[in-house]
Design a protein around this motif. Sequence first.
Motif, PDB file in Angstrom:
ATOM      1  N   CYS A 185       0.844  -1.205   0.000  1.00 62.18           N
ATOM      2  CA  CYS A 185       0.000   0.000   0.000  1.00 62.18           C
ATOM      3  C   CYS A 185       0.877   1.253   0.000  1.00 62.18           C
ATOM      4  O   CYS A 185       0.604   2.207  -0.728  1.00 62.18           O
ATOM      5  N   HIS A 194      -6.899  -2.078  -4.067  1.00 64.03           N
ATOM      6  CA  HIS A 194      -6.496  -2.779  -2.855  1.00 64.03           C
ATOM      7  C   HIS A 194      -7.420  -3.978  -2.629  1.00 64.03           C
ATOM      8  O   HIS A 194      -8.513  -3.849  -2.084  1.00 64.03           O
ATOM      9  N   HIS A 236      -2.052  -6.891  -0.077  1.00 64.97           N
ATOM     10  CA  HIS A 236      -2.391  -6.067  -1.240  1.00 64.97           C
ATOM     11  C   HIS A 236      -1.861  -6.826  -2.446  1.00 64.97           C
ATOM     12  O   HIS A 236      -0.648  -7.064  -2.541  1.00 64.97           O
TER      13      HIS A 236
HETATM   14 ZN   LIG Z   1      -3.255  -1.573  -0.458  1.00 63.10          ZN
END
Ligand SMILES: [Zn+2]
Length: 112
Positions: free
Chosen positions: A3, A45, A91
Amino acid sequence: MICDRVTGIQNGTNPYFVKELETGYVVIGDHQYFRGYTLFLAKKHVRELHDLPIAIRQKHLAEMAIVSEAVAQAFSAEKMNIESLGNGDAHLHWDLFPRYAGDLGHHGQNGK
Ligand SMILES: [Zn+2]
């Protein structure tokens, strides 16, 4: 961590950023134990490939294959090793490792 890398790309502070595709970002690996180690980070995400809507999922896989082909050509790989792990880092992303004849001998038994 992934992220953070995506955020860094989006605000222009990720020095490893290479290329934006429709469903993800290409970044060069921040270690190069395997020369040419590259990551493809999903823009969305999600934890799993199957969490992507079907149309985006197909596009994402197709783009991942394009990234793999580009890395293989750029680094003259004999074989690409590709994995989607991230047990502690949920992610969706792909690790792409160009492999070369004899590199197992150099790196011992650690697999990758
Ligand atoms: Zn993420």
